[in-house]
Design a protein around this motif. Structure first.
Motif, short mmCIF file in Angstrom:
data_model
loop_
_atom_site.label_atom_id
_atom_site.label_comp_id
_atom_site.label_asym_id
_atom_site.label_seq_id
_atom_site.Cartn_x
_atom_site.Cartn_y
_atom_site.Cartn_z
N GLY A 196 32.20 -50.18 -0.21
CA GLY A 196 32.48 -51.46 0.41
C GLY A 196 33.37 -51.32 1.63
N LEU A 197 34.38 -50.45 1.54
CA LEU A 197 35.27 -50.21 2.69
C LEU A 197 34.52 -49.56 3.84
CD1 LEU A 197 38.47 -48.97 0.82
CD2 LEU A 197 38.16 -51.16 2.01
N GLU A 198 33.60 -48.64 3.52
CA GLU A 198 32.79 -48.00 4.56
C GLU A 198 31.89 -49.03 5.25
OE1 GLU A 198 30.67 -44.63 2.93
OE2 GLU A 198 32.53 -43.78 2.13
N LEU A 199 31.24 -49.86 4.46
CA LEU A 199 30.36 -50.89 5.04
C LEU A 199 31.17 -51.86 5.89
CD1 LEU A 199 27.58 -52.15 5.34
CD2 LEU A 199 27.99 -53.37 3.18
N LEU A 200 32.32 -52.25 5.40
CA LEU A 200 33.19 -53.17 6.15
C LEU A 200 33.59 -52.54 7.48
CD1 LEU A 200 34.78 -55.84 6.27
CD2 LEU A 200 36.63 -54.65 5.07
N ALA A 201 33.97 -51.27 7.46
CA ALA A 201 34.36 -50.58 8.70
C ALA A 201 33.19 -50.51 9.68
CB ALA A 201 34.87 -49.18 8.38
N GLU A 202 31.98 -50.30 9.17
CA GLU A 202 30.80 -50.27 10.03
C GLU A 202 30.49 -51.66 10.58
OE1 GLU A 202 27.68 -48.76 7.55
OE2 GLU A 202 28.65 -46.81 7.30
N ALA A 203 30.70 -52.69 9.77
CA ALA A 203 30.33 -54.06 10.15
C ALA A 203 31.38 -54.74 11.02
CB ALA A 203 30.08 -54.89 8.89
N ARG A 204 32.62 -54.31 10.96
CA ARG A 204 33.68 -55.00 11.71
C ARG A 204 33.39 -55.07 13.21
NH1 ARG A 204 38.20 -53.67 9.01
NH2 ARG A 204 38.32 -55.73 8.09
N PRO A 205 32.98 -53.97 13.86
CA PRO A 205 32.67 -54.09 15.30
C PRO A 205 31.50 -55.05 15.58
CG PRO A 205 32.93 -51.77 14.68
CD PRO A 205 32.92 -52.57 13.41
N THR A 206 30.54 -55.09 14.68
CA THR A 206 29.42 -56.03 14.84
C THR A 206 29.93 -57.46 14.75
OG1 THR A 206 27.88 -54.44 13.86
CG2 THR A 206 27.20 -56.75 13.87
N ASN A 207 30.76 -57.74 13.76
CA ASN A 207 31.34 -59.07 13.59
C ASN A 207 32.13 -59.46 14.83
OD1 ASN A 207 32.23 -61.36 11.64
ND2 ASN A 207 34.14 -60.57 12.49
N ASP A 208 32.99 -58.56 15.30
CA ASP A 208 33.84 -58.86 16.44
C ASP A 208 33.02 -59.09 17.71
OD1 ASP A 208 35.92 -58.56 14.66
OD2 ASP A 208 36.59 -56.63 15.47
#
Length: 152
Positions: A110-122
């Motif tokens: 979950g932390l890995e996915l979140l780290a990958e998704a954060r730039p997309t979200n931003d």
């Protein structure tokens, strides 16, 4: 105050503009997160909130606190947690000091996915705000959102 009162009408128009801005931003981010990470906005928000927990005093959130943080009902939050747990992104455990409480942690996956998704979200948030800034009725709201994130 009547339904045609200019102050009430102005408030209603402001509320409609805020709702429109929120809807546009959420839809834009949703499309980006789904396309790139198979995550909904709510799933991303839940992972983000839970990733900020810590082991110190008051560092873990109870389910009602999580629900308030992601703006969902407690039952909808529980279903969301279950879905993410089924995907291996979260795990639940009993509170060590109160056996009635259940805490939820983000797994390594979950932390890995979140780290990958954060730039997309931003990036999607930035794109949505830039697009909305072109609408004169939304520009003041975009300015307000941007000022909230500015360092003091």
């Amino acid at each position: 105050m009547t339904a045609t009162d200019p102050a009430l009408t102005g408030l209603a128009q402001g509320w409609c503009a805020l709702s429109l801005l929120h809807g546009r931003i959420e839809a834009h981010i949703e499309r980006a997160l789904q396309a790139r990470h198979d995550l909904s906005v709510r799933e991303y928000s839940l992972l983000d909130v839970l990733s900020r927990q810590h082991d110190g005093e008051g560092g873990h959130l109870r389910m009602h606190q999580v629900a308030d943080s992601v703006v969902l009902s407690q039952s909808a939050t529980t279903r969301l947690v279950s879905r993410l747990e089924d995907r291996g992104l979260l795990s639940r455990y009993l509170c060590p000091t109160d056996r009635r409480g259940i805490y939820t942690n983000v797994s390594e996956a979950g932390l890995e996915l979140l780290a990958e998704a954060r730039p997309t979200n931003d990036a999607a948030l930035r794109e949505a705000l830039d697009e909305a800034a072109g609408n004169p009725g939304l520009t003041p709201l975009v300015d307000a959102v941007e000022s909230l994130g500015a360092p003091a």
